[in-house]
Design a protein around this motif. Structure first.
Motif, mmCIF file in Angstrom:
data_model
loop_
_atom_site.group_PDB
_atom_site.id
_atom_site.type_symbol
_atom_site.label_atom_id
_atom_site.label_comp_id
_atom_site.label_asym_id
_atom_site.label_seq_id
_atom_site.Cartn_x
_atom_site.Cartn_y
_atom_site.Cartn_z
ATOM 1 N N THR A 3 23.031 22.247 3.309
ATOM 2 C CA THR A 3 24.105 23.092 2.803
ATOM 3 C C THR A 3 23.509 24.297 2.088
ATOM 4 O OG1 THR A 3 24.213 21.976 0.661
ATOM 5 C CG2 THR A 3 25.542 21.047 2.466
ATOM 6 N N LEU A 4 24.354 25.273 1.829
ATOM 7 C CA LEU A 4 23.915 26.475 1.112
ATOM 8 C C LEU A 4 23.375 26.096 -0.269
ATOM 9 C CD1 LEU A 4 23.753 29.575 1.013
ATOM 10 C CD2 LEU A 4 26.077 29.579 0.087
ATOM 11 N N LEU A 5 24.033 25.145 -0.921
ATOM 12 C CA LEU A 5 23.577 24.691 -2.236
ATOM 13 C C LEU A 5 22.195 24.061 -2.145
ATOM 14 C CD1 LEU A 5 24.134 24.197 -5.244
ATOM 15 C CD2 LEU A 5 25.305 22.081 -4.597
ATOM 16 N N GLU A 6 21.981 23.248 -1.125
ATOM 17 C CA GLU A 6 20.683 22.596 -0.952
ATOM 18 C C GLU A 6 19.593 23.606 -0.631
ATOM 19 O OE1 GLU A 6 21.928 18.163 0.676
ATOM 20 O OE2 GLU A 6 21.907 19.866 2.065
ATOM 21 N N ARG A 7 19.923 24.608 0.172
ATOM 22 C CA ARG A 7 18.924 25.639 0.498
ATOM 23 C C ARG A 7 18.561 26.443 -0.751
ATOM 24 N NH1 ARG A 7 22.071 26.303 5.314
ATOM 25 N NH2 ARG A 7 23.074 28.182 4.488
ATOM 26 N N GLY A 8 19.559 26.748 -1.558
ATOM 27 C CA GLY A 8 19.292 27.457 -2.811
ATOM 28 C C GLY A 8 18.444 26.633 -3.743
ATOM 29 N N TRP A 9 18.742 25.336 -3.797
ATOM 30 C CA TRP A 9 17.967 24.452 -4.678
ATOM 31 C C TRP A 9 16.531 24.298 -4.174
ATOM 32 C CZ3 TRP A 9 19.581 23.125 -9.339
ATOM 33 C CH2 TRP A 9 18.813 22.201 -10.066
ATOM 34 N N LEU A 10 16.372 24.244 -2.853
ATOM 35 C CA LEU A 10 15.032 24.150 -2.264
ATOM 36 C C LEU A 10 14.201 25.369 -2.647
ATOM 37 C CD1 LEU A 10 13.006 22.712 -0.410
ATOM 38 C CD2 LEU A 10 14.054 23.929 1.532
ATOM 39 N N TYR A 11 14.833 26.531 -2.659
ATOM 40 C CA TYR A 11 14.121 27.751 -3.052
ATOM 41 C C TYR A 11 13.633 27.631 -4.492
ATOM 42 C CZ TYR A 11 13.279 32.568 -4.492
ATOM 43 O OH TYR A 11 12.700 33.702 -4.991
ATOM 44 N N LEU A 12 14.467 27.108 -5.365
ATOM 45 C CA LEU A 12 14.089 26.986 -6.780
ATOM 46 C C LEU A 12 12.914 26.036 -6.966
ATOM 47 C CD1 LEU A 12 17.585 26.822 -8.552
ATOM 48 C CD2 LEU A 12 15.975 28.737 -8.545
ATOM 49 N N ILE A 13 12.987 24.854 -6.382
ATOM 50 C CA ILE A 13 11.937 23.861 -6.617
ATOM 51 C C ILE A 13 10.648 24.213 -5.873
ATOM 52 C CG2 ILE A 13 13.583 22.027 -7.092
ATOM 53 C CD1 ILE A 13 13.172 20.968 -4.270
ATOM 54 N N THR A 14 10.749 25.098 -4.878
ATOM 55 C CA THR A 14 9.556 25.541 -4.153
ATOM 56 C C THR A 14 8.813 26.626 -4.924
ATOM 57 O OG1 THR A 14 10.597 25.053 -2.015
ATOM 58 C CG2 THR A 14 8.691 26.519 -1.990
ATOM 59 N N ASN A 15 9.543 27.474 -5.618
ATOM 60 C CA ASN A 15 8.948 28.631 -6.272
ATOM 61 C C ASN A 15 8.725 28.473 -7.780
ATOM 62 O OD1 ASN A 15 8.888 30.998 -4.130
ATOM 63 N ND2 ASN A 15 10.807 29.883 -3.812
ATOM 64 N N PHE A 16 9.282 27.429 -8.361
ATOM 65 C CA PHE A 16 9.128 27.229 -9.802
ATOM 66 C C PHE A 16 8.793 25.774 -10.096
ATOM 67 C CE2 PHE A 16 12.212 30.644 -9.125
ATOM 68 C CZ PHE A 16 11.637 31.673 -9.871
ATOM 69 N N PHE A 181 20.186 19.265 -11.643
ATOM 70 C CA PHE A 181 21.427 19.889 -11.197
ATOM 71 C C PHE A 181 22.603 19.406 -12.042
ATOM 72 C CE2 PHE A 181 25.299 19.558 -8.595
ATOM 73 C CZ PHE A 181 25.519 20.901 -8.317
ATOM 74 N N THR A 182 22.667 18.108 -12.301
ATOM 75 C CA THR A 182 23.730 17.535 -13.131
ATOM 76 C C THR A 182 23.617 18.046 -14.563
ATOM 77 O OG1 THR A 182 23.637 15.521 -11.779
ATOM 78 C CG2 THR A 182 24.847 15.405 -13.854
ATOM 79 N N LEU A 183 22.398 18.132 -15.061
ATOM 80 C CA LEU A 183 22.180 18.630 -16.418
ATOM 81 C C LEU A 183 22.653 20.072 -16.544
ATOM 82 C CD1 LEU A 183 20.960 18.098 -19.243
ATOM 83 C CD2 LEU A 183 18.792 18.981 -18.361
ATOM 84 N N TRP A 184 22.348 20.890 -15.563
ATOM 85 C CA TRP A 184 22.792 22.293 -15.584
ATOM 86 C C TRP A 184 24.313 22.394 -15.510
ATOM 87 C CZ3 TRP A 184 19.033 25.581 -12.043
ATOM 88 C CH2 TRP A 184 17.819 25.743 -12.731
ATOM 89 N N LEU A 185 24.908 21.551 -14.686
ATOM 90 C CA LEU A 185 26.367 21.569 -14.563
ATOM 91 C C LEU A 185 27.017 21.130 -15.873
ATOM 92 C CD1 LEU A 185 28.702 22.139 -12.679
ATOM 93 C CD2 LEU A 185 28.529 19.792 -11.810
ATOM 94 N N TRP A 186 26.463 20.102 -16.500
ATOM 95 C CA TRP A 186 26.962 19.626 -17.793
ATOM 96 C C TRP A 186 26.845 20.716 -18.848
ATOM 97 C CZ3 TRP A 186 29.689 17.387 -21.196
ATOM 98 C CH2 TRP A 186 29.241 17.129 -22.488
ATOM 99 N N MET A 187 25.694 21.358 -18.911
ATOM 100 C CA MET A 187 25.495 22.424 -19.889
ATOM 101 C C MET A 187 26.480 23.565 -19.662
ATOM 102 S SD MET A 187 22.016 24.601 -20.666
ATOM 103 C CE MET A 187 22.015 25.320 -19.016
ATOM 104 N N SER A 188 26.698 23.915 -18.415
ATOM 105 C CA SER A 188 27.620 25.008 -18.088
ATOM 106 C C SER A 188 29.042 24.680 -18.517
ATOM 107 C CB SER A 188 27.585 25.297 -16.585
ATOM 108 O OG SER A 188 26.280 25.642 -16.164
ATOM 109 N N LEU A 189 29.497 23.472 -18.201
ATOM 110 C CA LEU A 189 30.852 23.061 -18.563
ATOM 111 C C LEU A 189 31.023 22.969 -20.074
ATOM 112 C CD1 LEU A 189 31.503 20.295 -15.877
ATOM 113 C CD2 LEU A 189 32.488 22.589 -15.953
ATOM 114 N N ARG A 190 29.998 22.480 -20.741
ATOM 115 C CA ARG A 190 30.070 22.351 -22.204
ATOM 116 C C ARG A 190 30.129 23.723 -22.868
ATOM 117 N NH1 ARG A 190 31.593 21.741 -26.473
ATOM 118 N NH2 ARG A 190 30.603 20.730 -28.242
ATOM 119 N N VAL A 191 29.365 24.670 -22.362
ATOM 120 C CA VAL A 191 29.401 26.035 -22.899
ATOM 121 C C VAL A 191 30.773 26.660 -22.679
ATOM 122 C CG1 VAL A 191 28.532 28.384 -22.589
ATOM 123 C CG2 VAL A 191 26.930 26.481 -22.730
ATOM 124 N N LEU A 192 31.298 26.537 -21.485
ATOM 125 C CA LEU A 192 32.613 27.102 -21.179
ATOM 126 C C LEU A 192 33.699 26.465 -22.034
ATOM 127 C CD1 LEU A 192 32.395 27.286 -17.277
ATOM 128 C CD2 LEU A 192 32.338 29.210 -18.879
#
Length: 262
Positions: A3-16, A181-192
């Motif tokens: 999926t687009l989300l998985e491809r984006g995540w693959l880019y992150l874990i490959t480069n950082f 990914f879950t941690l980022w989603l949790w942080m985002s929702l908590r901030v909002l």
């Protein structure tokens, strides 16, 4: 097919590295969501747009808004960022991972629900403790400098309070060791959520209108405009803790009087 989300995540874990993503990445995500969601409420307050939904007629001066932003940047870089860096080994030890595959939505949602419930419970009691005389005077009064809150005041607090109440936010993920990914989603929702609770506007489309157990801006705004010994409404997200322990009686009485007068 990925999926687009998985491809984006693959880019992150490959480069950082995991450390870069969990610490610096988390900080940048937090800052982006916090300021992008909070700054519009300064614009609304300054321009007077949607003023009919504003809870209080009083507005903050430009100087007060600038003071808030300046202090926030100082606290975020000098407190939040170091905490994210230092806490990385703890989260790794507890099982946090960043590699593919991403967790299923069933797992993500179940963890997020648990985090919200646990955070609200811990925050409620921590917040009540901060309203005791000594702690309020020396610590929590900083947050209450803004009796008329706006979105960004949600994180305007004494550094000790940032650490103290921040524990409520991280305890759930620290225990369960979620996917990043879950941690980022949790942080985002908590901030909002906390920005919305401090925004100073009670919109017809607010979540509190759709979900009765959700506190929202009107619920928390009451907390800010009363004396610390009488405010109540200590919960962060929901209302049931205040109802169970009778710390929302003043708010409920006010709402009843307002409804009777209509």
């Amino acid at each position: 097919m990925a999926t687009l989300l998985e491809r984006g995540w693959l880019y992150l874990i490959t480069n950082f590295t995991d450390f870069q993503l969990a610490s610096i990445g988390s900080f940048l995500l937090h800052e982006s969501i916090f300021f992008l969601s909070g700054l519009p409420f300064i614009i609304l307050e300054t321009t007077g747009l949607l003023s009919k939904y504003k809870i209080q007629s009083k507005t903050n001066t430009v100087a007060a808004q600038e003071k808030c932003i300046t202090r926030l940047l100082l606290y975020h870089f000098c407190v939040n960022l170091p905490v994210m860096v230092v806490s990385y080994p703890v989260f790794r030890f507890m099982g946090m991972r960043s590699m593919l595959p991403l967790p299923s939505w069933k797992v993500v949602v179940s963890q997020l629900v648990c985090y919200f419930i646990l955070e609200d419970f811990v925050f409620y009691w921590g917040h009540r403790i901060l309203h005791t005389k000594w702690l309020y005077k020396h610590v929590h009064s900083v947050h209450h400098e803004y009796a008329t809150p706006f979105g960004l005041t949600s994180e305007y607090a004494h550094p000790a309070e940032i650490l103290f109440l921040g524990f409520a936010t991280i305890i759930g993920p620290a225990i369960t060791g979620p996917h990043l990914f879950t941690l980022w989603l949790w942080m985002s929702l908590r901030v909002l959520e906390t920005v919305e609770a401090h925004c100073g506007y009670d919109f017809p489309w607010s979540i509190s209108k759709l979900f009765p157990l959700y506190g929202g801006a009107d619920f928390h705004d009451y907390h800010h405009r009363l004396l610390y010994t009488k405010s109540g409404n200590y919960s962060s997200t929901f209302t049931y803790m205040d109802w169970l322990f009778g710390t929302d009686k003043g708010y409920r009485k006010l709402k009843s009087l307002q409804n009777d007068s209509k």
